[in-house]
Design a protein around this motif. Sequence first.
Motif, PDB file in Angstrom:
ATOM      1  N   GLY A  15       0.821  -1.214   0.000  1.00 11.37           N
ATOM      2  CA  GLY A  15       0.000   0.000   0.000  1.00 11.37           C
ATOM      3  C   GLY A  15       0.850   1.256   0.000  1.00 11.37           C
ATOM      4  N   THR A  16       1.902   1.264   0.794  1.00 11.36           N
ATOM      5  CA  THR A  16       2.801   2.413   0.840  1.00 11.36           C
ATOM      6  C   THR A  16       3.453   2.638  -0.522  1.00 11.36           C
ATOM      7  N   LEU A  41      -5.446   4.003  -7.275  1.00 10.40           N
ATOM      8  CA  LEU A  41      -4.160   3.741  -6.619  1.00 10.40           C
ATOM      9  C   LEU A  41      -4.187   4.254  -5.179  1.00 10.40           C
ATOM     10  N   ASN A  42      -4.724   5.448  -4.975  1.00  9.63           N
ATOM     11  CA  ASN A  42      -4.804   6.005  -3.636  1.00  9.63           C
ATOM     12  C   ASN A  42      -5.742   5.205  -2.738  1.00  9.63           C
ATOM     13  N   LEU A  43      -6.880   4.767  -3.280  1.00  8.56           N
ATOM     14  CA  LEU A  43      -7.817   3.974  -2.488  1.00  8.56           C
ATOM     15  C   LEU A  43      -7.182   2.667  -2.039  1.00  8.56           C
ATOM     16  N   PHE A  44      -6.580   1.928  -2.980  1.00  4.75           N
ATOM     17  CA  PHE A  44      -5.979   0.646  -2.620  1.00  4.75           C
ATOM     18  C   PHE A  44      -4.753   0.822  -1.727  1.00  4.75           C
ATOM     19  N   ALA A  45      -4.041   1.923  -1.913  1.00  2.34           N
ATOM     20  CA  ALA A  45      -2.916   2.217  -1.029  1.00  2.34           C
ATOM     21  C   ALA A  45      -3.399   2.413   0.400  1.00  2.34           C
ATOM     22  N   SER A  46      -4.450   3.199   0.576  1.00  2.00           N
ATOM     23  CA  SER A  46      -4.952   3.444   1.931  1.00  2.00           C
ATOM     24  C   SER A  46      -5.496   2.163   2.556  1.00  2.00           C
ATOM     25  N   LEU A  47      -6.162   1.338   1.759  1.00  2.00           N
ATOM     26  CA  LEU A  47      -6.662   0.063   2.288  1.00  2.00           C
ATOM     27  C   LEU A  47      -5.517  -0.849   2.704  1.00  2.00           C
ATOM     28  N   GLY A  48      -4.446  -0.861   1.918  1.00  2.00           N
ATOM     29  CA  GLY A  48      -3.288  -1.683   2.266  1.00  2.00           C
ATOM     30  C   GLY A  48      -2.665  -1.255   3.580  1.00  2.00           C
ATOM     31  N   VAL A  49      -2.517   0.034   3.771  1.00  2.00           N
ATOM     32  CA  VAL A  49      -1.936   0.516   5.030  1.00  2.00           C
ATOM     33  C   VAL A  49      -2.888   0.233   6.187  1.00  2.00           C
ATOM     34  N   LEU A  50      -4.192   0.359   5.953  1.00  2.00           N
ATOM     35  CA  LEU A  50      -5.153   0.024   7.013  1.00  2.00           C
ATOM     36  C   LEU A  50      -5.057  -1.452   7.409  1.00  2.00           C
ATOM     37  N   VAL A  51      -4.879  -2.331   6.434  1.00  2.73           N
ATOM     38  CA  VAL A  51      -4.732  -3.761   6.731  1.00  2.73           C
ATOM     39  C   VAL A  51      -3.489  -3.997   7.582  1.00  2.73           C
ATOM     40  N   SER A  52      -2.439  -3.222   7.347  1.00  2.00           N
ATOM     41  CA  SER A  52      -1.218  -3.401   8.135  1.00  2.00           C
ATOM     42  C   SER A  52      -1.452  -3.136   9.611  1.00  2.00           C
ATOM     43  N   LEU A  53      -2.493  -2.383   9.933  1.00  3.06           N
ATOM     44  CA  LEU A  53      -2.776  -2.059  11.335  1.00  3.06           C
ATOM     45  C   LEU A  53      -3.360  -3.242  12.100  1.00  3.06           C
ATOM     46  N   PHE A  57      -1.978  -1.664  16.089  1.00  4.75           N
ATOM     47  CA  PHE A  57      -2.856  -0.528  15.808  1.00  4.75           C
ATOM     48  C   PHE A  57      -2.162   0.788  16.132  1.00  4.75           C
ATOM     49  N   ASN A  58      -2.415   1.774  15.280  1.00  2.00           N
ATOM     50  CA  ASN A  58      -1.890   3.123  15.465  1.00  2.00           C
ATOM     51  C   ASN A  58      -3.018   4.073  15.098  1.00  2.00           C
ATOM     52  N   LEU A  59      -3.545   4.805  16.070  1.00  2.00           N
ATOM     53  CA  LEU A  59      -4.706   5.661  15.846  1.00  2.00           C
ATOM     54  C   LEU A  59      -4.433   6.736  14.804  1.00  2.00           C
ATOM     55  N   ALA A  60      -3.275   7.373  14.851  1.00  2.00           N
ATOM     56  CA  ALA A  60      -2.966   8.439  13.896  1.00  2.00           C
ATOM     57  C   ALA A  60      -2.960   7.907  12.462  1.00  2.00           C
ATOM     58  N   VAL A  61      -2.359   6.761  12.248  1.00  2.00           N
ATOM     59  CA  VAL A  61      -2.313   6.172  10.907  1.00  2.00           C
ATOM     60  C   VAL A  61      -3.719   5.746  10.485  1.00  2.00           C
ATOM     61  N   PHE A  62      -4.483   5.197  11.408  1.00  2.00           N
ATOM     62  CA  PHE A  62      -5.859   4.795  11.111  1.00  2.00           C
ATOM     63  C   PHE A  62      -6.687   5.987  10.642  1.00  2.00           C
ATOM     64  N   LEU A  64      -5.598   8.910   9.418  1.00  2.00           N
ATOM     65  CA  LEU A  64      -5.069   9.412   8.155  1.00  2.00           C
ATOM     66  C   LEU A  64      -5.510   8.543   6.982  1.00  2.00           C
ATOM     67  N   GLU A  65      -5.324   7.246   7.099  1.00  2.00           N
ATOM     68  CA  GLU A  65      -5.644   6.344   5.995  1.00  2.00           C
ATOM     69  C   GLU A  65      -7.149   6.181   5.800  1.00  2.00           C
ATOM     70  N   GLY A  66      -7.906   6.255   6.885  1.00  2.00           N
ATOM     71  CA  GLY A  66      -9.370   6.221   6.746  1.00  2.00           C
ATOM     72  C   GLY A  66      -9.867   7.430   5.972  1.00  2.00           C
ATOM     73  N   ALA A  67      -9.342   8.610   6.302  1.00  2.00           N
ATOM     74  CA  ALA A  67      -9.718   9.828   5.579  1.00  2.00           C
ATOM     75  C   ALA A  67      -9.234   9.756   4.136  1.00  2.00           C
ATOM     76  N   TRP A  68      -8.017   9.249   3.925  1.00  7.86           N
ATOM     77  CA  TRP A  68      -7.451   9.126   2.578  1.00  7.86           C
ATOM     78  C   TRP A  68      -8.345   8.230   1.713  1.00  7.86           C
ATOM     79  N   GLY A  69      -8.782   7.117   2.285  1.00  4.15           N
ATOM     80  CA  GLY A  69      -9.664   6.209   1.553  1.00  4.15           C
ATOM     81  C   GLY A  69     -11.025   6.819   1.280  1.00  4.15           C
ATOM     82  N   ALA A  70     -11.583   7.524   2.256  1.00  4.80           N
ATOM     83  CA  ALA A  70     -12.891   8.158   2.072  1.00  4.80           C
ATOM     84  C   ALA A  70     -12.828   9.232   0.989  1.00  4.80           C
TER      85      ALA A  70
END
Length: 92
Positions: A15-16, A41-53, A57-62, A64-70
Amino acid sequence: MGIELAWNDWVGVTGTLMALLAFYLLQAGRLSGTGIVYQLLNLFASLGVLVSLFGKFNLAVFLLEGAWGAISLYGIGRTLRSRRPPTSSPLA
């Protein structure tokens, strides 16, 4: 002494790399910021990083990536709506 990565770490790394690729292609003028490929590309990237959590778990990354995906989903919807042919009104 190697680095051991779990499956979810590999998904996050992928995802990164997708996010970096999308940004590079945008900066290089190879993709449009409103194009469907860039947005996907951005949607799947954000989903990939979310899966890594799933691993740690990291709230800040969650957030960021949740907003990025939305935002990516919003852009995809906007792009698809703009591609539809206009509907004609029978009263017009």
